[in-house]
Enzyme design. Structure first.
Site, PDB file in Angstrom:
ATOM      1  N   ASP A  11       0.629  -1.348   0.087  1.00 52.62           N
ATOM      2  CA  ASP A  11       0.213  -0.083  -0.237  1.00 52.62           C
ATOM      3  C   ASP A  11       1.162   0.774   0.359  1.00 52.62           C
ATOM      4  O   ASP A  11       1.567   1.499   1.164  1.00 52.62           O
ATOM      5  CB  ASP A  11      -1.185  -0.462   1.113  1.00 52.62           C
ATOM      6  CG  ASP A  11      -1.516   0.989   1.862  1.00 52.62           C
ATOM      7  OD1 ASP A  11      -1.634   2.380   0.844  1.00 52.62           O
ATOM      8  OD2 ASP A  11      -2.330   1.331   2.653  1.00 52.62           O
ATOM      9  N   TYR A 232       1.509   0.417  14.659  1.00 56.91           N
ATOM     10  CA  TYR A 232       0.813   0.147  13.921  1.00 56.91           C
ATOM     11  C   TYR A 232       1.140   0.718  12.089  1.00 56.91           C
ATOM     12  O   TYR A 232       0.903   2.016  12.344  1.00 56.91           O
ATOM     13  CB  TYR A 232      -0.848   0.694  14.325  1.00 56.91           C
ATOM     14  CG  TYR A 232      -1.547   0.789  13.229  1.00 56.91           C
ATOM     15  CD1 TYR A 232      -2.546  -0.785  13.238  1.00 56.91           C
ATOM     16  CD2 TYR A 232      -1.900   1.113  12.603  1.00 56.91           C
ATOM     17  CE1 TYR A 232      -3.154  -1.369  11.764  1.00 56.91           C
ATOM     18  CE2 TYR A 232      -3.028   0.990  11.531  1.00 56.91           C
ATOM     19  CZ  TYR A 232      -3.698  -0.075  11.446  1.00 56.91           C
ATOM     20  OH  TYR A 232      -4.279  -0.134  10.522  1.00 56.91           O
ATOM     21  N   LYS A 235      -3.097  -3.307   8.554  1.00 59.35           N
ATOM     22  CA  LYS A 235      -3.171  -4.661   8.060  1.00 59.35           C
ATOM     23  C   LYS A 235      -2.374  -5.393   7.144  1.00 59.35           C
ATOM     24  O   LYS A 235      -1.608  -4.673   6.474  1.00 59.35           O
ATOM     25  CB  LYS A 235      -3.932  -5.218   8.563  1.00 59.35           C
ATOM     26  CG  LYS A 235      -4.786  -5.465   9.579  1.00 59.35           C
ATOM     27  CD  LYS A 235      -4.939  -6.564  10.238  1.00 59.35           C
ATOM     28  CE  LYS A 235      -5.327  -6.502  11.712  1.00 59.35           C
ATOM     29  NZ  LYS A 235      -5.072  -7.929  12.499  1.00 59.35           N
TER      30      LYS A 235
HETATM   31  C1  F6R Z   1      -7.178  -0.884   7.993  1.00 57.39           C
HETATM   32  C2  F6R Z   1      -7.280   0.651   7.737  1.00 57.39           C
HETATM   33  C3  F6R Z   1      -8.363   1.379   7.528  1.00 57.39           C
HETATM   34  C4  F6R Z   1      -7.925   2.654   8.701  1.00 57.39           C
HETATM   35  C5  F6R Z   1      -8.347   4.152   9.284  1.00 57.39           C
HETATM   36  C6  F6R Z   1      -7.877   4.996  10.114  1.00 57.39           C
HETATM   37  O1  F6R Z   1      -6.410  -2.275   7.723  1.00 57.39           O
HETATM   38  O2  F6R Z   1      -6.298   0.629   7.206  1.00 57.39           O
HETATM   39  O3  F6R Z   1      -9.064   1.357   8.196  1.00 57.39           O
HETATM   40  O4  F6R Z   1      -6.753   2.636   9.723  1.00 57.39           O
HETATM   41  O5  F6R Z   1      -9.062   4.531   7.971  1.00 57.39           O
HETATM   42  O6  F6R Z   1      -7.103   5.361   9.469  1.00 57.39           O
HETATM   43  P1  F6R Z   1      -6.085   6.335   9.951  1.00 57.39           P
HETATM   44  O7  F6R Z   1      -5.308   6.259  11.124  1.00 57.39           O
HETATM   45  O8  F6R Z   1      -4.857   6.910   9.344  1.00 57.39           O
HETATM   46  O9  F6R Z   1      -6.799   7.321   9.897  1.00 57.39           O
HETATM   47 MG    MG Z   2      -3.866   2.241   3.813  1.00 53.81          MG
HETATM   48 MG    MG Z   3      -4.622  -2.271   2.340  1.00 50.78          MG
END
Ligand code: F6R
Ligand code: MG
Ligand code: MG
Length: 368
Positions: A11, A232, A235
């Protein structure tokens, strides 16, 4: 000459948020891989995507873990990151955890699944791409393909499959692996892989039939992003490939397990259980609560090291009902809000405010 099939994914920026891969990134990746194909670093390629993950599907004759191929993938992700940064795409370069490439993408953020094989007279392969979930999401469907006679008819009625398969399972916590044989060790195998957050199927090998028992017929990317980064970073959003037919699961037997939208962990903030929804590549745009988690299946007929064009299997209406079921499950489980088992158990959550909450309450806790 053996053929190697490599899927290397990362990603490197979402559009918008974590929803999809911007067409400009796909275009850039194609340009880079086209140059590499002309240079004969690879034989063929297909640039795919699932949610916010860019999946480089490549064929070559260099074997698995080849530095040239891994560097090509890395450099392609770097080039795409530069595009993503210019466009201010979300989380540009998020999976590239190092500034410099060091021989292999393993441990550097991107995920990889690779198999090397002697091409048979005809070589149907399915590449599975996931988003908003983790490698253990493959445990159930891959077990069903190669180990469940109620799902794969060939295990019962095809003589060349009757000997069963060997499963290589990784213990991602202890960094160990074990090989287990089905059918005789089925219960022990399920005891492990039912614990999908820790034990993950890495490869499957045949035990009889026409394909040599030292050639993997399935491989899953098992890279644990959160462990690598120490914090983190999303995933793992795994990928896998499965060879099919003639003593291996038929294409339809490799697809049958996905008719059940099983619960996987991931979804919003990598911290929720939700149903895995099979869908066409262009429909793999997680929206609701950043999901539900998706899986895409691209079928290829590999020929003399060439991939040719893919068939996007989950476009098929035969999966409409699974999609509807997954939406019903999504409605149901979402109603739990912040409660388990929708929210993951504390130790598996990728985001948590728990230490801070406990710290705040430290002096207010008293013996009960
Ligand atoms: C799950 C994912 C999204 C982000 C969520 C919060 O793998 O990528 O659900 O965790 O959109 O993202 P941030 O913390 O970047 O605002
Ligand atoms: Mg992403
Ligand atoms: Mg992804």
């Amino acid at each position: 000459m053996k053929t190697t099939l490599s899927i290397i994914k990362a990603d490197v920026g979402g559009f918008p948020g974590h929803a999809s891969v911007h067409p400009e990134l796909v275009k850039k990746a194609r340009e880079e891989l086209e140059i590499a194909k002309k240079r004969e670093d690879i034989k063929d390629y297909y640039v795919a995507h699932c949610g916010d993950d860019l999946d480089l599907i490549m064929t070559h004759t260099k074997g698995v873990d080849n530095e040239t191929v891994h560097k090509l993938a890395w450099d392609t992700f770097v080039a795409c990151t530069n595009v993503a940064k210019k466009m201010k795409l979300y989380g540009a370069g998020q999976d590239l955890l190092s500034d410099t490439f060091s021989g292999n993408v393993k441990g550097m953020g991107p995920g990889s699944a690779e198999i090397e094989f002697e091409e048979r007279k005809s070589e149907p392969v399915i590449c599975f791409l996931m988003d908003k979930t983790e490698p253990g999401a493959f445990n159930l469907p891959v077990f069903k393909m190669f180990g469940d006679p109620f799902s794969t008819a060939g295990l019962v009625i095809d003589e060349t499959m009757h000997a069963g398969f060997s499963f290589e399972v990784y213990d991602t916590k202890e960094n160990k692996k074990v090989v287990m044989n089905t059918p005789e060790e089925t219960y022990d195998l399920l005891a492990l892989i039912g614990g999908k957050s820790r034990y993950v199927i890495k490869r499957v090998y045949p035990r009889g039939g026409k394909v040599s028992s030292d050639e993997a017929v399935a491989c899953v990317s098992t890279d644990k992003l959160s462990k690598i980064a120490g914090k983190y970073v999303g995933k793992d959003d795994p990928v896998a490939m499965v060879r099919c037919q003639s003593g291996l699961p038929a294409v339809g037997e490799a697809l049958e397990p996905w008719s059940f939208p099983h619960l996987v962990s991931g979804w919003m903030r990598g911290s929720h259980n939700g149903p895995l929804m099979p869908c066409a590549m262009d429909d793999a745009v997680p929206s609701r609560f950043d999901g539900p988690p998706r899986v895409v299946a691209l079928g290829f007929q590999v020929a003399d090291g060439m991939l040719g064009m893919p068939l996007d299997f989950f476009k098929d209406k035969a999966f409409d009902r699974t999609r509807r079921e997954s939406l019903a499950v999504a409605d149901y489980i979402r109603r739990h809000g912040p409660f388990e088992p929708h929210r993951l158990p504390l130790e598996e959550m990728e985001y948590t405010t728990m230490p801070k909450v406990l710290q705040k309450l430290k002096d207010r806790f008293e013996p009960a």
